[in-house]
Design a protein around this motif. Structure first.
Motif, PDB file in Angstrom:
ATOM      1  N   UNK A 179       0.781  -1.119   0.050  1.00 26.95           N
ATOM      2  CA  UNK A 179       0.088  -0.136  -0.019  1.00 26.95           C
ATOM      3  C   UNK A 179       0.837   1.264   0.046  1.00 26.95           C
ATOM      4  N   UNK A 180       2.019   1.255   0.871  1.00 21.48           N
ATOM      5  CA  UNK A 180       2.798   2.374   0.609  1.00 21.48           C
ATOM      6  C   UNK A 180       3.390   2.777  -0.581  1.00 21.48           C
ATOM      7  N   UNK A 181       3.953   1.526  -1.386  1.00 19.75           N
ATOM      8  CA  UNK A 181       4.456   1.935  -2.744  1.00 19.75           C
ATOM      9  C   UNK A 181       3.088   2.533  -3.533  1.00 19.75           C
ATOM     10  N   UNK A 182       1.917   2.220  -3.499  1.00 20.33           N
ATOM     11  CA  UNK A 182       0.758   2.684  -4.333  1.00 20.33           C
ATOM     12  C   UNK A 182       0.629   3.954  -3.944  1.00 20.33           C
ATOM     13  N   UNK A 183       0.642   4.257  -2.655  1.00 20.64           N
ATOM     14  CA  UNK A 183       0.342   5.579  -2.063  1.00 20.64           C
ATOM     15  C   UNK A 183       1.428   6.725  -2.965  1.00 20.64           C
ATOM     16  N   UNK A 184       2.728   6.125  -2.698  1.00 25.95           N
ATOM     17  CA  UNK A 184       3.762   7.059  -3.311  1.00 25.95           C
ATOM     18  C   UNK A 184       3.876   7.388  -4.550  1.00 25.95           C
ATOM     19  N   UNK A 185       3.296   6.131  -5.388  1.00 24.26           N
ATOM     20  CA  UNK A 185       3.298   6.285  -6.905  1.00 24.26           C
ATOM     21  C   UNK A 185       2.318   7.043  -7.305  1.00 24.26           C
ATOM     22  N   UNK A 186       1.113   7.230  -6.584  1.00 21.66           N
ATOM     23  CA  UNK A 186      -0.133   8.162  -6.939  1.00 21.66           C
ATOM     24  C   UNK A 186       0.098   9.434  -6.539  1.00 21.66           C
ATOM     25  N   UNK A 187       0.968   9.634  -5.313  1.00 21.72           N
ATOM     26  CA  UNK A 187       1.368  11.196  -5.048  1.00 21.72           C
ATOM     27  C   UNK A 187       2.246  11.668  -6.012  1.00 21.72           C
ATOM     28  N   UNK A 188       3.215  10.773  -6.183  1.00 24.02           N
ATOM     29  CA  UNK A 188       4.270  11.258  -7.414  1.00 24.02           C
ATOM     30  C   UNK A 188       3.774  11.376  -8.780  1.00 24.02           C
TER      31      UNK A 188
ATOM     32  N   UNK B 207      -5.919   5.194  -0.546  1.00 22.68           N
ATOM     33  CA  UNK B 207      -5.645   4.842  -2.153  1.00 22.68           C
ATOM     34  C   UNK B 207      -6.498   5.408  -3.089  1.00 22.68           C
ATOM     35  N   UNK B 208      -7.997   5.203  -2.488  1.00 27.16           N
ATOM     36  CA  UNK B 208      -9.038   5.896  -3.236  1.00 27.16           C
ATOM     37  C   UNK B 208      -8.677   7.174  -3.373  1.00 27.16           C
ATOM     38  N   UNK B 209      -8.642   7.934  -2.419  1.00 29.30           N
ATOM     39  CA  UNK B 209      -8.263   9.506  -2.530  1.00 29.30           C
ATOM     40  C   UNK B 209      -7.284   9.871  -3.380  1.00 29.30           C
ATOM     41  N   UNK B 210      -6.264   9.000  -3.212  1.00 27.47           N
ATOM     42  CA  UNK B 210      -5.150   9.534  -4.041  1.00 27.47           C
ATOM     43  C   UNK B 210      -5.185   9.202  -5.487  1.00 27.47           C
TER      44      UNK B 210
END
Length: 1111
Positions: A331-340, A376-379
């Motif tokens: 999940x942390x990788x997904x969040x970081x990817x979406x924010x990037x 994750x949905x929000x990002x």
């Protein structure tokens, strides 16, 4: 390397020349070069050069020579001590000597000559270390030629033994900060580092030094470094490649960001630069416990993201990486990817995104449809919005493809059909995706809503169930709220205006639906439609008002009624004429109607009318219509009988208070309300306080404590936001009213007798009660407003607070006195009035027949916090409320006398008669004042006054407790408990080890106030300091379980909450008590109070789970 010319000169000796250094490989000493300025000991100094005489030429010359010789000897001794490794502190002494001018850097170099030319690398390293440490402190004093020779020397030492390199780098760091660095030297230094130093084989600190050198040169020698072209970028890549330490990475990431942001040439090394930074993505770092550097994972994430999202040249490498990480399970990788990805969209265009749009949309859609994580949905939605905005910004050429249309078509194709299934799982994820895309730009909004809006209107008509209609209307509401972002648009552009009639029809039908939840959504939609300028026609606006009146007054459910009032208040500033002309008259008519209904129905309808009139008063023009109606109703209801009309009068006051709060941000409305309402309320109160009127029923309700307490916030709110000029006008009328009986400014000023609230006589007791209204007004004035006859007023208030037999009057007089003292300028007048107050209080607290009366009044200190003791009763005299009020007024502003008065209160804790009530006074000192002594009333409240009070007085409380007799120990525990209960929790945690034993003893006190206050204090500590609390777990468990059987419901609830919070302690500590606690908590499950049973269920359930797997 430089030639032998240009050496630095030193006092009468010809400039020493630097011999060309002898090159040698790392670790091999082929004869170290002579350091810059080193003497050739075969030559003696020439006599007479530079004005320095040789020895033997006169006594003055001999003295000067001796001093110089002595200084050289001291320097040489310091150098020997440092180089030998005996005293590292000598480096600071040498640096101080250079700063003070005792010796120069050149003299230091000469003194170091024996070790800098030594064949032992350790000896050379110590010598260079000393020189570097001195340079780090004295680099600003160096001359340009000195810097030149030092740079050349240090560059040559980069080829020396690896033991020497760290000290060499420190010296180069010092020289990199010199402002007199010659052009070209920065490039020379960096070339030498890139060629001669394998940076990643160095220790962390030495690598950090290299990054610091690069950073210094980039900030001061930018143009020189850019002259290196892509070679500089390639050199840095070699330096950074393989870095692992987070401290160094933060600096390295900043350097890469500056390379890109300041347009350094990347040349053919774009991919290499990306690889050397992207290898850390996503960041996987957990800071060690007690990390002194304080570097968090978030710091590294943001720093790396700034690099990756800083250039479009990374796009072809970064976007595939982001897509890959979106498919990972972390999940942390997904969040970081979406924010990037969201950050990258700020600089990307269609060119960079074109190839990857299908894959990006597929990944985003999958995550929103399938994820269970709200983050994750929000990002994902934020990333989709950013993508759509990026495509909307791109300027297209005539022959290029419009990627936005094709991208939005894909979104509509995959999501639109789910909107037709309001009961299915994917309806809301689809709606959120569509709304995210529509919220990116006006263009995307038009494209999406042209397709979605007709579909939603059709589906609303097609489905008849209220739950389905609510879902559809909520989706429609989301698109309506997006229209607010773009403001008013032309009719031929807005899809919303094209469907104006069906949209209004759908919203109005929802307001008529019997479902409360559908009504609430309809009211929200109505508010949004009303905020869109030009959307609602005049006929629709009248219909809106009709619906709002019906819902506000006649809807049985209070939620819909309150929501309708809020909507009216939101729309009134936009359409003041409509609400003033249609809604206000109808509300007035309903308020004055005399229907033949039961008292309960008529009373309920009047209450809602009052609330609606207050709610709609959000525009000055409407306030001028509603305030006279409210005041007229106030006059009507206060003439009735006391039993029925007290609550009616309070209801009008509550409505007036709401109007006053809504007027505070508008100067015109605030002044109108003040000059209209305050004189009117004072006039009616004065009329009711006249001796003739107190014998008859009409008007007597205004003298009730509950009514006066309801009038206080009205006057206070009408006064706090006045400008100083207007406040001065008002105070010039109100103070003479109470001191001189001047009623000329009141609207109804024909009274049967004079108004003398500070006069003598039992017949004036009702007039004295109106001091509460004076308190509300005068204590709400800005601090810089001068109060006429202030000293006289203070003396009258002081006398009244000490002599009145009415507790309400005495308390309000004391509060008014305290409020004025708190704002009074420091000076002789304040000291005199305070001394007078102390002289009046001390006899009241001395032995004598009035001590019991003083104790009775002190019992009001605690109820005063709850608006003068709602529900409390009994006679009391105002003899010791004043100490607590005055002490608080002075404590808040750090007045020196506050400590004296606090010591008096501490002394009274040992009194068996006054002690318990005095202990309650500590709650008054620490708690927020609800009416007078708070920042909203412009009181002088210093920051951290509670912490200061704690520091000054808790040691005295503890000392008094240990020295007190057993019959008064509880007083000290109660006072301590009150102080700690109001102390900020971070401060309390730090003092917990020393005070916890007293808190535990306070739990054994029979006083319910002490028990409740202590439990409230312990509850957050169990959550925030589990390690400390676990040391006393046996005592805590025993006392909490005993208090669950307390006769007081509030104590039982607090004890159960603390028992619940015990489960946050380490499991191994709690397991021995698990069975005992579960058995004990079975009894509260049968408690007669529902709130107690609720807490018992929660606590017992948590204890049952204690020690279970996965907890």
């Amino acid at each position: 390397m430089a030639g032998p010319t240009g050496g630095a000169r030193h006092r009468g000796r010809a400039g020493s020349a630097l011999r060309p250094p002898v090159r040698a490989g790392p670790g091999v000493c082929a004869g170290p070069p002579r350091p810059p300025g080193a003497r050739d000991h075969r030559h003696r100094p020439r006599a007479g050069a530079g004005g320095v005489r040789g020895p033997g030429r006169g006594p003055c010359a001999r003295v000067s020579w001796r001093r110089a010789g002595a200084g050289a000897e001291v320097l040489a001794a310091s150098v020997r001590d440092f180089v030998s490794g005996q005293q590292d502190g000598r480096a600071a002494e040498v640096a101080a000597g250079v700063k003070d001018g005792k010796w120069t850097v050149l003299q230091l170099v000469e003194a170091l000559g024996f070790c800098l030319e030594n064949t032992d690398p350790r000896m050379r390293g110590r010598g260079i270390q000393l020189l570097s440490q001195v340079l780090l402190q004295c680099y600003s004093q160096l001359q340009e030629k000195e810097v030149l020779h030092l740079v050349l020397f240090y560059e040559s030492r980069l080829q020396d033994n690896h033991l020497v390199i760290p000290s060499v780098l420190q010296g180069l760091r010092a020289l990199s900060m010199c402002e007199v660095l010659s052009p070209g030297l920065a490039v020379s230094v960096l070339k030498a580092i890139f060629q001669e130093v394998h940076v990643q084989s160095l220790l962390q600190l030495d690598r950090h030094t290299v990054y610091s050198i690069i950073t210094n040169f980039m900030s001061t020698r930018e143009e020189e470094l850019k002259g290196l072209g892509a070679n500089f970028t390639f050199g840095f890549i070699q330096v950074m490649d393989g870095e692992k330490d987070p401290r160094n990475l933060l600096v390295a990431f900043q350097i890469v960001h500056d390379l890109i942001a300041k347009d350094y040439a990347l040349g053919p090394f774009v991919e290499e630069l990306f690889e050397v930074t992207s290898c850390y993505f996503p960041v996987d770092f957990t800071p060690p416990p007690n990390d002194p550097h304080g570097i968090q994972r978030e710091d590294l994430i943001l720093s790396l993201r700034a690099v990756l999202a800083s250039t479009t040249q990374f796009a072809e490498f970064l976007l595939p990486l982001l897509i890959e990480k979106l498919d990972s399970e972390l999940q942390s990788a997904k969040l970081d990817s979406l924010q990037t990805l969201t950050a990258c969209c700020a600089i990307y265009g269609q060119k960079e995104l074109q190839e990857f749009l299908p894959s990006l949309w597929s990944s985003l859609r999958r995550e929103v449809f399938q994820t269970a994580s709200e983050k994750i949905e929000t990002e994902c939605l934020a990333a989709l919005r950013a993508l759509s905005a990026c495509l909307s910004r791109s300027v297209l050429s005539s022959d290029s493809e419009d990627l936005l249309d094709s991208f939005l078509s894909s979104i509509l194709q995959d999501c639109r059909h789910h909107l037709c299934e309001p009961d299915m799982k994917l309806v809301w994820p689809s709606a959120k995706l569509l709304q995210a895309a529509a919220g990116a730009s006006l263009r995307t909004y038009h494209c999406i809503t042209h397709s979605v809006l007709p579909l939603l209107l059709e589906q609303y008509t097609k489905h008849t169930q209220s739950s389905q209609r609510r879902t559809i209307l909520e989706m429609l509401l989301g698109f309506l709220e997006l229209q607010q972002k773009w403001g008013h648009v032309e009719e031929d552009e807005s899809p919303l205006l094209l469907h104006q009639a069906p949209v209004c029809s759908v919203v109005f039908s929802a307001l008529l639906d019997p479902s409360v939840q559908l009504q609430l959504v309809g009211i929200k939609a109505l508010t949004v439609l009303g905020s869109l300028q030009g959307f609602l026609s005049s006929s629709n606006l009248e219909l809106v008002v009709d619906h709002l009146i019906r819902l506000a007054l006649h809807e049985e459910d209070s939620q819909s009624s309150e929501a309708a009032m809020e909507a009216a208040g939101s729309l009134a500033p936009t359409y003041p004429k409509v609400f003033s002309g249609h809604m206000v008259p109808r509300l007035e008519k309903e308020l004055q109607s005399e229907r033949e209904e039961s008292y309960y129905k008529r009373h309920s309808l009047q209450q809602r009318c009052l609330q609606a009139l207050a709610a709609v008063s959000t525009h000055t023009s409407i306030v001028k219509e509603t305030v006279p109606i409210l005041l007229q109703h106030f006059q009507n209801v206060q003439k009735g009988t006391k039993a029925k009309n007290t609550q009616d009068v309070i209801s009008v006051c509550q409505s007036l208070h709401r109007v006053a709060l809504q007027c505070q941000q508008d100067a015109e409305g605030c002044w109108y309300f003040h000059q209209t309402v305050v004189p009117c309320l004072l006039a009616m109160a004065v009329q009711a306080a006249m001796p003739e009127s107190t014998h008859t029923l009409p008007g007597k309700a205004l003298l009730e404590e509950e009514v006066l307490a309801a009038m206080i916030p009205v006057i206070s709110a009408a006064t706090t936001h006045l400008s100083p000029e207007l406040a001065a006008q008002s105070v010039a009328h109100v103070v003479p009213l109470f001191l001189d009986g001047d009623v000329s400014f009141l609207p109804q000023n024909s009274f049967p007798c004079s108004f003398q609230p500070f006069g003598d006589g039992e017949h004036l007791e009702t007039q004295r009660r109106l001091v509460a209204l004076l308190m509300a007004f005068i204590c709400s004035l800005p601090r810089d407003v001068a109060i006429p006859q202030q000293e006289w007023l203070l003396r009258e208030l002081l006398a009244l607070s000490c002599s009145s037999n009415c507790p309400f009057t005495a308390t309000t007089a004391a509060k008014c006195f305290a409020g004025l003292v708190n704002k009074h300028p420091i000076g002789q007048q304040l000291d005199e009035i305070l001394q007078l107050a102390v002289n009046r209080m001390e006899p009241s607290l001395a032995e004598g027949p009035r001590r019991t009366q003083a104790l009775t009044l002190l019992l009001w200190v605690r109820p005063v916090l709850d608006e003068w003791g709602r529900g409390a009763g009994g006679p009391s005299l105002a003899l010791t409320v004043l100490p607590a009020q005055v002490t608080k007024a002075l404590v808040l502003r750090y007045h020196p006398l506050s400590s004296c008065l606090t010591d008096k209160l501490l002394g009274l804790l040992g009194d068996t008669e006054l002690g318990p009530a005095t202990a309650d006074g500590f709650s008054l000192l620490m708690a927020e004042s609800p009416d007078v002594l708070h920042k909203g009333c412009h009181a002088d409240v210093r920051i951290m006054f509670r912490q200061r009070f704690f520091t000054d007085n808790v040691p005295k409380l503890v000392q008094g407790f240990h020295g007190a007799g057993p019959d008064v120990k509880a007083n000290y525990l109660k006072g301590l408990s009150h102080v700690l209960n109001h102390l900020p929790k971070p401060v309390l945690v730090t003092e917990l080890p020393t005070l916890l034993s007293l808190l535990l003893e306070a739990l054994s006190c029979s006083d319910r106030v002490v028990q409740l206050s202590t439990l409230s204090c312990l509850h957050p500590l169990l959550l925030e300091a589990p390690q400390i609390m676990s040391l006393h777990v046996d005592t805590l468990v025993t006392k909490f379980l005993n208090l669950t059987s307390s006769p007081t419901m509030a104590v039982r609830i607090a004890a159960l909450r603390c028992a619940h919070a015990l489960t946050s302690l380490p499991t191994t500590v709690l397991l021995p008590y698990k069975g005992r606690v579960i058995r004990a908590l079975a009894k509260p499950l049968d408690d007669k109070k529902r709130l107690v049973r609720k807490e018992a269920v929660a606590a017992r359930g948590e204890w049952f789970l204690l020690g279970s797997p996965g907890r």
